[in-house]
Scaffold this motif. Sequence first.
Motif, mmCIF file in Angstrom:
data_model
loop_
_atom_site.group_PDB
_atom_site.id
_atom_site.type_symbol
_atom_site.label_atom_id
_atom_site.label_comp_id
_atom_site.label_asym_id
_atom_site.label_seq_id
_atom_site.Cartn_x
_atom_site.Cartn_y
_atom_site.Cartn_z
ATOM 1 N N ARG A 16 21.713 -27.341 -5.747
ATOM 2 C CA ARG A 16 21.510 -25.936 -5.409
ATOM 3 C C ARG A 16 22.822 -25.190 -5.196
ATOM 4 O O ARG A 16 22.806 -23.994 -4.943
ATOM 5 N N LYS B 283 20.957 -32.911 -3.289
ATOM 6 C CA LYS B 283 20.368 -31.577 -3.132
ATOM 7 C C LYS B 283 21.447 -30.516 -3.049
ATOM 8 O O LYS B 283 21.342 -29.480 -3.680
ATOM 9 N N ARG C 87 17.478 -20.475 3.897
ATOM 10 C CA ARG C 87 17.148 -20.090 2.531
ATOM 11 C C ARG C 87 15.948 -19.144 2.530
ATOM 12 O O ARG C 87 15.198 -19.093 3.495
ATOM 13 N N GLU D 201 16.103 -20.282 -7.182
ATOM 14 C CA GLU D 201 16.862 -21.537 -7.046
ATOM 15 C C GLU D 201 15.979 -22.766 -7.149
ATOM 16 O O GLU D 201 16.460 -23.849 -7.435
ATOM 17 N N ALA D 202 14.696 -22.599 -6.901
ATOM 18 C CA ALA D 202 13.794 -23.735 -7.032
ATOM 19 C C ALA D 202 12.370 -23.211 -7.162
ATOM 20 O O ALA D 202 12.077 -22.083 -6.787
ATOM 21 N N LEU E 192 24.185 -23.261 0.253
ATOM 22 C CA LEU E 192 23.341 -22.127 0.699
ATOM 23 C C LEU E 192 23.757 -20.813 0.040
ATOM 24 O O LEU E 192 24.903 -20.459 0.042
ATOM 25 N N GLU F 31 10.938 -30.175 3.211
ATOM 26 C CA GLU F 31 11.901 -31.162 2.752
ATOM 27 C C GLU F 31 12.481 -30.735 1.397
ATOM 28 O O GLU F 31 13.668 -30.862 1.146
ATOM 29 N N PHE F 32 11.597 -30.200 0.553
ATOM 30 C CA PHE F 32 12.033 -29.796 -0.788
ATOM 31 C C PHE F 32 12.985 -28.598 -0.712
ATOM 32 O O PHE F 32 14.016 -28.581 -1.368
ATOM 33 N N VAL F 33 12.619 -27.626 0.078
ATOM 34 C CA VAL F 33 13.477 -26.439 0.192
ATOM 35 C C VAL F 33 14.746 -26.796 0.956
ATOM 36 O O VAL F 33 15.797 -26.237 0.732
ATOM 37 N N GLU F 34 14.612 -27.718 1.847
ATOM 38 C CA GLU F 34 15.704 -28.256 2.646
ATOM 39 C C GLU F 34 16.216 -27.295 3.702
ATOM 40 O O GLU F 34 16.984 -26.380 3.422
#
Lengths: 690, 319
Positions: free
Chosen positions: B316, B312, A40, A133-134, B319, A273-276
Motif C-alpha cells: 500500500r 502490507k 485509512r 488502494e484496496a 499510509l 485486518e485487511f485494511v490494517e
Amino acid sequence: VRLTSREPLERTRARYPDGGGYIERDGIRIAWDRYGSGGRAILLMPTWEIAYSRVWKCQVPFLARTFTVLTFDPRGNGRSDRPSAVAAYNRAERTRDALAVLDAAGVRRVTVVSWCEPGDDLALAVEHADRVEALVLIAPDLLVSETPNEDRYQRVGDWPGFARAFFADAFPEPHSTKQIEDGVGWALETDADVIQRGLEATWDNEEPHARDLLARVRCPTLVIQGSEDRIAGAARGPVVAAAIADSVLMELEGSGHGPHLRDPVRFNVVLREFVEAPAPREVRWTRARSRRKRALYVSSPIGLGHVRRDVAIADRLRELHPDLLIDWLAQDPVTAVLERRGERIHPASAQLASESAHMQAESIGHELHCFQALRRMDEILLSNFMVFYDVVQAEQYDLWIGDEAWDVDYYLHENPELKSAAYVWLTDFVGFLPMPDGGHHEAFLTADYNAEMIEHIARYPRVRDRAIFIGDPEDIVPDSFGPGLPPIRDWTEEHFSFAGYITGFNAAELADRAAIREELGYRADEQVCLVTVGGSGVGAPLLRRVIDSFGAAKQLVPQLRMIIVAGPRIDPSTLPTAEGLEIRTYVHDLYMHLAACDLAIIQGGLATAMELTAHRRPFIYFPLKHHFEQNFHVHHRLNRYRAGRRMDYDGSPPEAIAQAIAQEIGRTVNYRPVDADGAARAATAIAELL
Amino acid sequence: MEDRQRRVAPAVTVVALSSPPREQTRAVYPDQEAILDRAGVPVRWESYGRGDPAILFLPTWSIIHSRCWKQQIPDFARRHRVLTFDPRGNGGSGRPGDPAAYGEDEFAGDGLAVMDAAGVEQTVVVGLSLGAQRALVIAGEHPERVRGLVLIGPLLAADEQPGAEREAASRFTTDLSVDEGWDRYNAHSWRRDYRGFVVFFFSQVFSEPHSTKQIEDCVSWGLETDAQTLITAEVPGINAARVRELCARVRCPALVIHGDEDAIVPHAIGVQAAKLTRGRILSFEGSGHCVQARDPVRVNLALREFIASLAKAEERGGL
C-alpha cells in the motif's frame, strides 16, 4: 418466515455520523455520511436500490473507531433522490457518485467495500486506480459463472412480496429474522417504480465487460463469498478472485449472501485486518507466570439491579481470591455506582454504545416492548461486543463474567473460537415470552430466539463454564420455550446452577426500622409512601398518574406522606405538583428509604421489587406494558414470594391507585423470606474457575 | 549453597547443570549447510526452508552460537527461507586469534557473505543482544538488503544507563581476584573458572523462574568455546554516536522486543532503540534477556505479525 411490513421508525444507532451532507450531480442529490476521522479511509458502497447505507450498520461503529468511514445512499433509496429517468440509474452514475462523495469528504485514497456489486467498484478501482488502494468484494454480482437464480429477481411485481422473498433468500441461515426484517424495512423505503427503473438501467456486469475489468484490477482485493449464497451463487466469488491478480478469497462455509450482517464479528475482524489499522507503537505482553489474576466483569446497564448484585458477587469473589483484580466493562448508569465504590472501570467502557438510552428511546409512555427493543438493539450489541473483543484480545483475563451481557453471550456462541478465558453467564430469567397481543408472529419470533439459544448451548457447551441463575428453580416460569421446545424450567434446571436471589445488601443491617426512620426524618406517626421508577427515564407517566392520586389518597390516609423520586433522567419540573406532596430529584441511600417506608409504588422491575420483599415492605407494582420480563418472569417470582400488589397502568385510574394505597400502606406482610447467601453461592461457583 | 544463592541475583537459584553429551534431536534440519571463508576465517552457515521474505537470524555474543534460534527456526522455515550462521569464536565457525577479527563490521560482513552465498538479496534481519549491533550495521549501511529489522534485548551503547554487565565489562582486564557475581565478568576470572562464569551469566540472562532448560542449553553452548577465545573476542562494540548514525540510516520498519526484567540490558535501552529506528516496541512484562528462548510462542507470533505487516506496508505504500 412471516415478516412484518410495518417497520417502526429507526430510533437509536450505535454511532451517529461525524460529518456528511449532500452532493448534487445533474440536479440529483445524494446523501452521504462520514464517521470517524482517523487512519485509512474506507468507502462502504451502497448496494443496489433495494437498500441503502444502513446495510453497513454492523460495520460503521466498529470501523469508525479506527478509520475514516464514508457511506452514501444510492439513487433511489435512503435519503438520496429518486430520479424519474431510467438513465439516472445507469450503474456508471453510481461510480461518479462515489467519486463525488470522496471529493466532498476531501478523501484522496480509500479502500472500497462493496456488497453484491455488479462492477461499479471494479470500475472505480480500474478507472480511478489512484483513488482506490484496496477492494473488498462481498458476494460480487458479476455474471461470470453459472448461477441458479439469475432471472428470479428481474421482474418486480408485488414489491413487498419481492422484498420479502429476496431477503429470505439473501439470509438462508437459520434464525435470521432480524436481518430479513431489516432488509425488508429498507426495501420498503423505496418502491416498485424506482426498482423497475434500476433494473432497466444500464448494468455492466455481463461477462465480457466484467472479465475485462477484473483483469485490470491492480490493487489488493479481498473477495468474500458465502457457500450458501442464493442470490449471487456460491461459485462467483472464487471465479472473481481467480481473475484478480492480487486477490485473497475468503469462503464462508454455511453463510448466505450477506455475511457482514449475519456474521458481523468474523467479517469485521477480517475486514479490519485487511485494511490494517496502524500498528500501535508500543505494545506490552505479560508472561503468563507474571500475570496477576484478572477478571473482566460485564454488567448489564439495563436497570440498576444487575450492578448491585454484581458488586456483591465481586466482593465475595475477592474474599475467596484476594489477589484477584476485577475490571469492569460497563456503562451508565452502572458506571456511576462503580465509580462511587472506587471500582476499576476499563477505559474502553467509554466506547460502549448506550443500551439504556436505547431502552429509553424504545419506550412510549408506560410501555416498553422489551423483546422487540432487544432485537432492535442488535447494532448496539454488536458494536459493544466488538469493544469487548478488542479488550480481551489486547489484555489477558482469566475470567469473563457477563451478567445479562447479551452481546458477549450471543456473539461468543456465534464465534466460539474467540473464547480465550473462563466465562460465566448470569441471568435472573430464562426464556423470551410473547405478549398475548403480539399474536402468532411474536410467538414465532420468541420461539425462534429461544431455539437459537438452546441450539447454541447444545452445540457449544464449552462456551459457558458456569451458567448461574439468580434465584431458585421455583422462580422459573411454568411456560415452554415455544412449540416443539422444552419446558423452560426443565431445561434451565439442566443447564444452570442456582445461586438463590441476590439483593446486593445485608438485610440485617437494615433491620432496625425505627432507627432508620429517625435517621431519615420519618416520624413514627407518618405513613410514608415512596414512589420511585429507578434510574430510567421510562417512568414519568407512572409518576404523573400517582401524583394525580395523591389528593384522594391523602383523604383516605390522613397521615400520608408521599415522596416522589424523579431520578436522574426525569426533570421534576415536568411533573405536576400538589399541596403537601414532596418531589425530589435524587434521594441519597434510596435503599434505606425503601427499607423504612410504609409503602412503595414502583414499576415491575425485579431488583426494586425484591429489595422491598427482602425488607418486608408493602408495595404496589405496575409492570411496563409489553415488557415480557416484568409481566411474566418478575410477576411469577413475586407471586412465589407472596409479595407486592400488581396493578396495570391502563386499568388503574388515580382513584383506584388511591384506594390501593389506603389498603396496602402499613400492612403487615407474610412474604417468603429472601435468601441472604446468594452472592456467596454465586462467588463460590465462579471462584472454582480461577 | 545458600551463600552462592545470595551472591547471584536474589530471585535466581543456580541449578545443577550437566552438559548433554551431544546435540539433542532438532525439530528440523537444514536443507543446506556450508562453510564460507572470509579472509581466512571459516563461517559455518545453515539454510532452512523456502519462501519470502527470507529471514536472517544473526548470531549474538560468541558465548553461544546459532542454536540460540532453535525455537524460531522450525516455525519460520515452514514459510520462509531461514538463514543462520555461527559467530566467529563458537559453533562451527573459526576461532581467529586476532581481536580485530571480532569487530562488529566483521560480523556484519559475515552476515552479508552468508546472504550472498545463499543467493539471497534481501532479508528480515533479526538480532539478539550484542547481535543487535551487527544488525544495525547491516541495516544502516546496506539498507537495500534489509526488508525489516528486529532487535531482541538489544545491547547498544545508548544515553540510558548501561546494565551491570556493561559496567562489569569496563573492568574486564583488571585482576580483581574475585570470582563472584558480576566481578566474574573479567578476563582473569574466566581463566580461573570459565564454567563458573558461564553458569553465572546465564542465570542472570534467564531471570524467569523455572528456566533450567534454557540455562542448561546456553551453558552447554558456552562450553563449546573457551575463555581465551572469548577474551580475544572482547573488543569494543560500536559507540553511541555510530548507533545513532546507523539508526538514522535504517529505512525499513523496525520492531524491538525487550523484557522489562532484563538483568543484562535495561529495558530503557530497548525503548530508545525503538525510538531511534522509528520502530515499535513490544515489552514483555516479567521477562528477562533472552525472550526468544524463554517465551518463544509470543516471540514467534510477534515476528509473524511483523513480517506480515511488511508485505502490507510495501503493497500500500504506507499510509
